[in-house]
Design an enzyme around this catalytic site. Structure first.
Site, mmCIF file in Angstrom:
data_model
loop_
_atom_site.group_PDB
_atom_site.id
_atom_site.type_symbol
_atom_site.label_atom_id
_atom_site.label_comp_id
_atom_site.label_asym_id
_atom_site.label_seq_id
_atom_site.Cartn_x
_atom_site.Cartn_y
_atom_site.Cartn_z
ATOM 1 N N ASN A 193 6.281 -45.806 5.368
ATOM 2 C CA ASN A 193 6.330 -45.257 6.815
ATOM 3 C C ASN A 193 6.792 -43.973 6.902
ATOM 4 O OD1 ASN A 193 9.350 -45.390 7.186
ATOM 5 N ND2 ASN A 193 9.038 -47.468 6.731
ATOM 6 N N ARG A 194 6.896 -43.359 8.225
ATOM 7 C CA ARG A 194 7.103 -41.902 8.304
ATOM 8 C C ARG A 194 8.684 -41.725 8.492
ATOM 9 N NH1 ARG A 194 3.403 -39.783 13.081
ATOM 10 N NH2 ARG A 194 4.405 -38.039 12.267
#
Length: 417
Positions: A222-223
């Site tokens: 994820n970011r």
């Protein structure tokens, strides 16, 4: 140094905080030149007060050139201005970097045999020590007792880093990086108080985003950058806590005074969080664990199919770490904080979904971020709503992630007390 009261830096120095940088006689004194540069370039008025031993490592002309002020080590230079009293009285912050075992001992026992130790006795502002010494000296019972006494008086003593020391030695006792010492000092100046309200508390912070591997080179992730988790760890350290930061795939520098444990997968994150939570007063789950992982991981890189088809990937749920540590508390009175990166949908608004998550997870506080359009990730700023299990809701307008971190610790400290 022994009083605990608010200190308004803007009033005392006309909007330009006055910092005393004390430098004691250790090989790490050369690093203090970079710390001085950070202070001066960010607009602080810095007076450098080295000990006589420090000048054996870095000469007075260096300190004078970088600070723009003359440098003295004794109480006789400019005696008509009573420097041994005036410098401490006028300071908004005193930071000692490096702080040797000898300097810590003198500060503990109130000795005042030079300008720096005299300044410490007259200072009524926040005082920060950044120790640097060999591991054996840091771990000696006398040093540990001195550090404990200073902390009991409201002084912030940063934990030294681990790494290469003088010569071939390695271990705990290395001066934290100047940039990170500067960040801690900036946190202390921003709060403007001599009281480290988390002193004696052990806290755990998770940061970053976990990775779930598909094969040796590919992963689901994820970011999350880890910026908010690092801000929380740094803020807690500046407020006197003993901090363990469990960092999942974060490339940021280690915050000064913080123990950092590195992990990759959600399973590893869970193992470290559960272990650290056993002795923690508070756990803040700022990391973004992957909700799912592949059922199987290929030993070899998955190749492209000749017909252009994509291989099926079967997923299974990862353990819910926040729910586990919230419902199976390791200690009575422990405060658990979760994060919710939400986007509204047809089932409810961001806050509707967050309140349901708070009830489902069982934590005490839930920090809610609206991440519609990818907001927050990788940004130096953040805005949030901090929901409490008691029905409270604190709106935090857009600002630095450090500012949000202090709001969160304010809420935690109130519940711990």
């Amino acid at each position: 140094m022994t009083e605990a009261h608010a200190h308004d830096t803007a009033v005392s120095s006309g909007g330009r905080p006055r910092v005393v940088l004390g430098v004691s006689g250790g090989i790490a004194a050369y690093k203090a030149a970079e710390l001085l540069r950070r202070f001066t370039e960010s607009g602080h008025d810095v007076t450098v007060v080295p000990t006589a031993a420090a000048l054996e490592f870095v000469g007075a002309p260096t300190w004078a050139a970088l600070s723009g002020k003359p440098v003295a080590t004794d109480v006789w230079t400019g005696v008509h201005e009573v420097p041994h009293v005036r410098i401490g009285q006028e300071a908004d912050l005193v930071v000692i970097a490096p702080a040797t075992a000898d300097l810590l001992a003198k500060a503990t026992h109130g000795q005042a045999d030079d300008l720096l130790t005299s300044t410490l006795l007259t200072a009524r502002c926040p005082v920060v020590f950044a120790p640097a010494m060999h591991t054996e000296m840091w771990e000696h019972p006398a040093t540990r007792a001195n550090v404990a006494t200073l902390r009991e008086r409201g002084v912030l003593v940063i934990e030294p880093a681990e790494g290469r020391l003088t010569g071939k030695d390695t271990g705990k006792g290395r001066l934290p990086e100047p940039d990170e010492i500067f960040e801690v000092c900036r946190e202390v100046l921003t709060r403007g108080t001599t009281t480290p309200d988390l002193a004696g508390r052990r806290v755990v912070v998770s940061a970053g985003g976990t990775r779930e591997y598909l094969d040796p080179v590919r992963f689901l992730g994820n970011r999350s950058s880890g910026l908010q988790g690092h801000a929380l760890a740094r803020a807690a350290a500046a407020r006197g806590a003993e901090v363990t930061l469990i960092a999942a795939n974060v490339t940021l520098p280690d915050p000064a005074g913080v123990k950092v444990v590195r992990v990759e997968t959600t399973a590893q994150l869970r193992e470290e969080v559960v272990a650290a939570a056993a002795s923690a007063d508070s756990v803040v789950m700022a990391a973004a664990p992957a909700d799912f992982r592949p059922v199987s991981v290929s030993d070899a890189k998955i190749k492209r199919a000749a017909d252009g088809s994509a291989p099926p990937i079967e997923l299974t749920q990862n353990p819910d770490i926040l729910h586990e540590i919230s419902t199976e508390r390791a200690r009575t009175g422990q405060v658990i904080v979760g994060f919710a990166a939400e986007t509204g949908d047809d089932t409810g608004s961001v806050l509707d979904l967050a309140r349901a998550k708070l009830a489902r997870k069982g934590c005490d506080l839930l920090v809610v971020n609206d991440v519609t359009g990818g907001a927050v990730f990788g940004s130096p700023d953040n805005e949030a709503v901090v929901l409490g299990a008691d029905g409270s809701a604190v709106e935090v307008p857009r600002g630095s992630k450090s500012a949000l971190a202090h709001v969160i610790w304010d809420q935690v400290a109130a519940r711990l007390s």
